[in-house]
Design a protein around this motif. Sequence first.
Motif, mmCIF file in Angstrom:
data_model
loop_
_atom_site.group_PDB
_atom_site.id
_atom_site.type_symbol
_atom_site.label_atom_id
_atom_site.label_comp_id
_atom_site.label_asym_id
_atom_site.label_seq_id
_atom_site.Cartn_x
_atom_site.Cartn_y
_atom_site.Cartn_z
ATOM 1 N N ARG A 150 19.866 -86.305 -12.598
ATOM 2 C CA ARG A 150 20.476 -86.500 -13.918
ATOM 3 C C ARG A 150 21.820 -87.207 -13.836
ATOM 4 O O ARG A 150 22.669 -86.855 -13.034
ATOM 5 C CB ARG A 150 20.635 -85.163 -14.625
ATOM 6 C CG ARG A 150 19.307 -84.468 -14.838
ATOM 7 C CD ARG A 150 19.411 -83.134 -15.539
ATOM 8 N NE ARG A 150 20.414 -82.283 -14.943
ATOM 9 C CZ ARG A 150 21.249 -81.506 -15.640
ATOM 10 N NH1 ARG A 150 21.184 -81.466 -16.948
ATOM 11 N NH2 ARG A 150 22.121 -80.756 -15.024
ATOM 12 N N GLN A 151 21.976 -88.220 -14.676
ATOM 13 C CA GLN A 151 23.223 -88.963 -14.860
ATOM 14 C C GLN A 151 23.919 -89.259 -13.532
ATOM 15 O O GLN A 151 25.110 -89.045 -13.377
ATOM 16 C CB GLN A 151 24.140 -88.213 -15.829
ATOM 17 C CG GLN A 151 23.526 -88.088 -17.206
ATOM 18 C CD GLN A 151 24.445 -87.461 -18.214
ATOM 19 O OE1 GLN A 151 25.599 -87.144 -17.936
ATOM 20 N NE2 GLN A 151 23.941 -87.283 -19.419
ATOM 21 N N ASP A 161 20.054 -91.693 -15.705
ATOM 22 C CA ASP A 161 19.242 -90.857 -14.829
ATOM 23 C C ASP A 161 18.536 -91.735 -13.805
ATOM 24 O O ASP A 161 18.184 -92.884 -14.084
ATOM 25 C CB ASP A 161 18.179 -90.105 -15.633
ATOM 26 C CG ASP A 161 18.767 -89.054 -16.567
ATOM 27 O OD1 ASP A 161 19.951 -88.697 -16.409
ATOM 28 O OD2 ASP A 161 18.028 -88.586 -17.459
#
Length: 174
Positions: A150-151, A161
């Motif tokens: 994530r991110q 992502d």
Amino acid sequence: MAELSLRKLTAEDIDLLEEQFQSVQGAGEAQWFGFWDTTKLRTRLDQDQFIGSNDGALAICLGERTIGKVDWFTITNWGRANTSACWEIAIGIFEPFRGQGFGTQAQRLLIDYLFAHYPQHRIQATTALENTAERRCLEKLGFHQEGIIRQAQWRAGAWHDQVIFSVLRDQWSS
């Protein structure tokens, strides 16, 4: 039709990389991270021709014409470096040659090379969640999707992502 191959990078290749990848159009939206200092590339070329013990890069050639590059580097996210290191691979294809299967062929050649010449058991790749072309390519090569990070990547003014894939030596068949 010309054959696809990999070879060591040259000074002319660095000129092409600089010309082709120094814009969003050339790099592509998923690979555009802003302008970068290519003097480091020239220094590295002089130092070891991009063939090091922890990382490397090779030119992708269609016949005699350079159409991009592949890279590999050591990742030690999964434990101690002496017991858990693996390669991560990356690719950049010049815009006119995308979407023709050259990326799949080049990555297959790179994985064959890495498993033939180095003892690492795992090769992984990450790509932007929205980069469906590279995701399909990795799946076609036999990589397994392991999850979403994530991110993890700052690009184009926002966090993105990443999807992580891997293939193990005993699963690989070229």
